[in-house]
Design a protein around this motif. Structure first.
Motif, PDB file in Angstrom:
ATOM      1  N   SER A 118       5.876   8.209   0.934  1.00 45.97           N
ATOM      2  CA  SER A 118       4.926   7.319   1.603  1.00 45.97           C
ATOM      3  C   SER A 118       3.470   7.623   1.279  1.00 45.97           C
ATOM      4  CB  SER A 118       5.111   7.397   3.126  1.00 45.97           C
ATOM      5  OG  SER A 118       4.771   8.688   3.609  1.00 45.97           O
ATOM      6  N   GLU A 119       3.194   8.771   0.668  1.00 46.02           N
ATOM      7  CA  GLU A 119       1.799   9.169   0.475  1.00 46.02           C
ATOM      8  C   GLU A 119       1.052   8.194  -0.437  1.00 46.02           C
ATOM      9  OE1 GLU A 119      -0.465  13.312   0.114  1.00 46.02           O
ATOM     10  OE2 GLU A 119       0.844  12.931  -1.596  1.00 46.02           O
ATOM     11  N   ARG A 120       1.649   7.800  -1.539  1.00 49.20           N
ATOM     12  CA  ARG A 120       0.963   6.914  -2.479  1.00 49.20           C
ATOM     13  C   ARG A 120       0.763   5.509  -1.897  1.00 49.20           C
ATOM     14  NH1 ARG A 120       4.650   6.692  -6.226  1.00 49.20           N
ATOM     15  NH2 ARG A 120       3.607   6.480  -8.224  1.00 49.20           N
ATOM     16  N   PRO A 121       1.767   4.914  -1.216  1.00 46.69           N
ATOM     17  CA  PRO A 121       1.496   3.649  -0.530  1.00 46.69           C
ATOM     18  C   PRO A 121       0.404   3.768   0.531  1.00 46.69           C
ATOM     19  CG  PRO A 121       3.849   3.936  -0.819  1.00 46.69           C
ATOM     20  CD  PRO A 121       3.207   5.236  -1.228  1.00 46.69           C
ATOM     21  N   LEU A 122       0.336   4.915   1.228  1.00 44.58           N
ATOM     22  CA  LEU A 122      -0.738   5.133   2.199  1.00 44.58           C
ATOM     23  C   LEU A 122      -2.085   5.179   1.491  1.00 44.58           C
ATOM     24  CD1 LEU A 122      -2.036   5.910   4.903  1.00 44.58           C
ATOM     25  CD2 LEU A 122      -1.287   8.272   4.499  1.00 44.58           C
ATOM     26  N   GLN A 123      -2.157   5.887   0.385  1.00 48.39           N
ATOM     27  CA  GLN A 123      -3.400   5.940  -0.379  1.00 48.39           C
ATOM     28  C   GLN A 123      -3.834   4.537  -0.809  1.00 48.39           C
ATOM     29  OE1 GLN A 123      -2.230   8.510  -3.610  1.00 48.39           O
ATOM     30  NE2 GLN A 123      -2.758  10.396  -2.508  1.00 48.39           N
ATOM     31  N   ASP A 124      -2.886   3.764  -1.313  1.00 46.89           N
ATOM     32  CA  ASP A 124      -3.210   2.417  -1.782  1.00 46.89           C
ATOM     33  C   ASP A 124      -3.611   1.508  -0.631  1.00 46.89           C
ATOM     34  OD1 ASP A 124      -2.583   3.330  -4.314  1.00 46.89           O
ATOM     35  OD2 ASP A 124      -0.562   2.467  -4.326  1.00 46.89           O
ATOM     36  N   ARG A 163       1.988   1.417  -5.158  1.00 45.53           N
ATOM     37  CA  ARG A 163       2.806   2.198  -6.090  1.00 45.53           C
ATOM     38  C   ARG A 163       4.186   2.497  -5.506  1.00 45.53           C
ATOM     39  NH1 ARG A 163      -0.993   7.047  -6.865  1.00 45.53           N
ATOM     40  NH2 ARG A 163      -1.965   6.140  -5.001  1.00 45.53           N
ATOM     41  N   THR A 164       5.180   2.467  -6.359  1.00 49.28           N
ATOM     42  CA  THR A 164       6.570   2.663  -5.958  1.00 49.28           C
ATOM     43  C   THR A 164       7.073   4.025  -6.444  1.00 49.28           C
ATOM     44  OG1 THR A 164       7.281   1.516  -7.975  1.00 49.28           O
ATOM     45  CG2 THR A 164       7.064   0.187  -5.964  1.00 49.28           C
ATOM     46  N   LYS A 165       8.316   4.361  -6.048  1.00 51.32           N
ATOM     47  CA  LYS A 165       8.929   5.615  -6.487  1.00 51.32           C
ATOM     48  C   LYS A 165       8.981   5.681  -8.004  1.00 51.32           C
ATOM     49  CE  LYS A 165      12.164   6.149  -2.589  1.00 51.32           C
ATOM     50  NZ  LYS A 165      13.609   6.193  -2.244  1.00 51.32           N
ATOM     51  N   GLN A 166       8.790   6.888  -8.530  1.00 48.65           N
ATOM     52  CA  GLN A 166       8.900   7.104  -9.966  1.00 48.65           C
ATOM     53  C   GLN A 166      10.126   7.964 -10.271  1.00 48.65           C
ATOM     54  OE1 GLN A 166       6.691   5.387 -11.939  1.00 48.65           O
ATOM     55  NE2 GLN A 166       6.186   4.597  -9.909  1.00 48.65           N
ATOM     56  N   LYS A 167      10.575   7.926 -11.512  1.00 46.71           N
ATOM     57  CA  LYS A 167      11.753   8.709 -11.900  1.00 46.71           C
ATOM     58  C   LYS A 167      11.483  10.205 -11.726  1.00 46.71           C
ATOM     59  CE  LYS A 167      13.354   5.223 -15.189  1.00 46.71           C
ATOM     60  NZ  LYS A 167      13.609   4.895 -16.613  1.00 46.71           N
ATOM     61  N   THR A 168      10.266  10.627 -12.029  1.00 49.02           N
ATOM     62  CA  THR A 168       9.887  12.025 -11.837  1.00 49.02           C
ATOM     63  C   THR A 168       8.611  12.049 -11.001  1.00 49.02           C
ATOM     64  OG1 THR A 168       8.682  11.952 -13.937  1.00 49.02           O
ATOM     65  CG2 THR A 168      10.930  12.803 -13.985  1.00 49.02           C
ATOM     66  N   PRO A 169       8.763  11.864  -9.683  1.00 54.24           N
ATOM     67  CA  PRO A 169       7.578  11.752  -8.819  1.00 54.24           C
ATOM     68  C   PRO A 169       6.799  13.056  -8.737  1.00 54.24           C
ATOM     69  CG  PRO A 169       9.557  11.985  -7.498  1.00 54.24           C
ATOM     70  CD  PRO A 169      10.009  11.814  -8.918  1.00 54.24           C
ATOM     71  N   GLN A 215       6.246   0.739   7.511  1.00 53.15           N
ATOM     72  CA  GLN A 215       5.970   2.166   7.692  1.00 53.15           C
ATOM     73  C   GLN A 215       4.600   2.512   7.108  1.00 53.15           C
ATOM     74  OE1 GLN A 215       7.495   5.646   5.205  1.00 53.15           O
ATOM     75  NE2 GLN A 215       8.976   5.669   6.905  1.00 53.15           N
ATOM     76  N   ALA A 216       4.346   2.014   5.893  1.00 56.49           N
ATOM     77  CA  ALA A 216       3.044   2.268   5.270  1.00 56.49           C
ATOM     78  C   ALA A 216       1.918   1.672   6.105  1.00 56.49           C
ATOM     79  CB  ALA A 216       3.022   1.696   3.851  1.00 56.49           C
ATOM     80  N   ALA A 217       2.135   0.469   6.650  1.00 54.55           N
ATOM     81  CA  ALA A 217       1.119  -0.156   7.498  1.00 54.55           C
ATOM     82  C   ALA A 217       0.903   0.644   8.775  1.00 54.55           C
ATOM     83  CB  ALA A 217       1.526  -1.587   7.826  1.00 54.55           C
ATOM     84  N   ALA A 218       1.986   1.217   9.331  1.00 57.37           N
ATOM     85  CA  ALA A 218       1.850   2.054  10.528  1.00 57.37           C
ATOM     86  C   ALA A 218       1.039   3.307  10.215  1.00 57.37           C
ATOM     87  CB  ALA A 218       3.233   2.426  11.060  1.00 57.37           C
ATOM     88  N   LEU A 219       1.223   3.871   9.031  1.00 63.32           N
ATOM     89  CA  LEU A 219       0.422   5.019   8.630  1.00 63.32           C
ATOM     90  C   LEU A 219      -1.043   4.635   8.473  1.00 63.32           C
ATOM     91  CD1 LEU A 219       2.875   6.616   6.042  1.00 63.32           C
ATOM     92  CD2 LEU A 219       2.141   7.662   8.194  1.00 63.32           C
ATOM     93  N   VAL A 220      -1.303   3.506   7.816  1.00 68.69           N
ATOM     94  CA  VAL A 220      -2.672   3.021   7.658  1.00 68.69           C
ATOM     95  C   VAL A 220      -3.302   2.765   9.028  1.00 68.69           C
ATOM     96  CG1 VAL A 220      -4.025   1.040   6.867  1.00 68.69           C
ATOM     97  CG2 VAL A 220      -2.323   2.052   5.349  1.00 68.69           C
ATOM     98  N   THR A 221      -2.502   2.271   9.963  1.00 66.24           N
ATOM     99  CA  THR A 221      -2.986   1.925  11.297  1.00 66.24           C
ATOM    100  C   THR A 221      -3.357   3.153  12.117  1.00 66.24           C
ATOM    101  OG1 THR A 221      -1.664  -0.109  11.303  1.00 66.24           O
ATOM    102  CG2 THR A 221      -2.314   0.746  13.456  1.00 66.24           C
TER     103      THR A 221
END
Length: 310
Positions: free
Chosen positions: A141-147, A123-129, A179-185
């Protein structure tokens, strides 16, 4: 030899693009990460492709406004599969996902090595996140980490379906995807979302990781590795590659490597003097940065994740 193959591929792609008929390989399958709506979402959109940039040749594909994250599956020929898999998290500053240059092109490279590849359209940034629950995480980064966590558990749970060994599943990330991969790692001990089903009972720890010009791993206030990257002795072995002249500073990779070293985690770091940022696997003029794939192959081979070179 592989470098010449990539050059030939790019030359062919350029020629095809000039003729208006450039085509990327289609995935073998596309799988939803979440059965219903992803955590916190109110829509299920696979995203919108941005107009390609006139200055890029060959061009790159960028998809924004993703609220329905998916896995694109790329499998090697049946007689080449070695049981290893790598999930690919493309870059794009979380504004969009670069689906080919940092996605399907890497998948084809991995397929050549016998590795099954999964490109994560997170998931990417939204207009009203929606508000980020974990305020310590880097912005957006939270949603990419979740995914990413969900994707690892899903692939591991369904490993037999793709002829995979559940203890040979890794991740590679580029730029923001790095960055997301580093969080997952580093953050696999705790889910970034509320578990909902049997998939979430399966480990989301990657068995190994590759971080390619990872973006913003540094705490801007202290100049040290951001504490959210909880490197420990149980962190998976990691390969890192960066360019010295990358505006998204190579100190991200250097400090992450230092933390790995201090915790006794097997790791390898390559810093190229030139190359900049955002090249994926593509050649850069007056640079050898695209040879990072050769070094990555050596590393994967040393860890018995791919076969010995012929």
């Amino acid at each position: 030899m592989r470098r010449f193959t990539v050059m030939a591929f790019l030359i062919a792609a350029i020629g095809a693009n000039l003729l208006g008929s450039a085509e990327a390989r289609e995935p073998d399958a596309v799988i939803d990460l979440w059965q219903n709506q992803a955590p916190g979402e109110t829509t299920r959109e696979t995203g919108t492709q941005l107009a390609r940039r006139a200055t890029e040749n060959p061009p790159a594909t960028r998809v924004k406004d993703i609220t329905r994250p998916q896995l694109q599956v790329f499998q090697p020929a049946a007689d080449k599969r070695n049981g290893a898999a790598i999930l690919i998290l493309p870059g794009g500053g979380y504004n969009y996902v670069v689906t080919d240059k940092e996605g399907s092109e890497a998948a084809e490279w991995l397929n050549e090595l016998g590795v099954t590849a999964f490109v994560v359209h997170y998931r990417t940034k939204q207009k009203t996140p929606s508000a980020q629950k974990n305020s310590k995480l880097p912005a957006f980064s939270e949603r990419p980490l979740q995914d990413g966590q969900r994707a690892l558990s899903l692939v591991r749970k369904r490993a037999a379906e793709w002829d995979l060994k559940p203890d040979r599943i890794g991740v590679i990330g580029f730029s923001a995807g790095g960055q997301a991969a580093a969080l997952v790692t580093t953050r696999f001990d705790e889910r970034a979302y509320k578990p909902t089903d049997a998939i979430d009972k399966v480990s989301c720890r990657p068995d190994f990781s590759l971080l390619v010009y990872p973006w913003r791993l540094i705490d801007d206030k202290t100049g040290t590795l951001n504490e959210v990257f909880t490197v420990s002795k149980s962190t998976p072995p990691t390969f890192l590659a960066h360019a010295h002249n990358d505006g998204a500073t190579p100190l991200s990779s250097i400090l992450f490597y230092t933390a790995l070293k201090n915790n006794g985690v097997g790791s390898e770091l390559h810093i190229y003097e030139t190359g900049g940022h955002g090249y994926g696997m593509r050649p850069v003029e007056n640079s050898d940065v695209d040879t990072w794939t050769d070094r990555a192959e050596d590393w994967l081979r040393q860890r018995s994740l791919i076969s010995a070179a012929k």
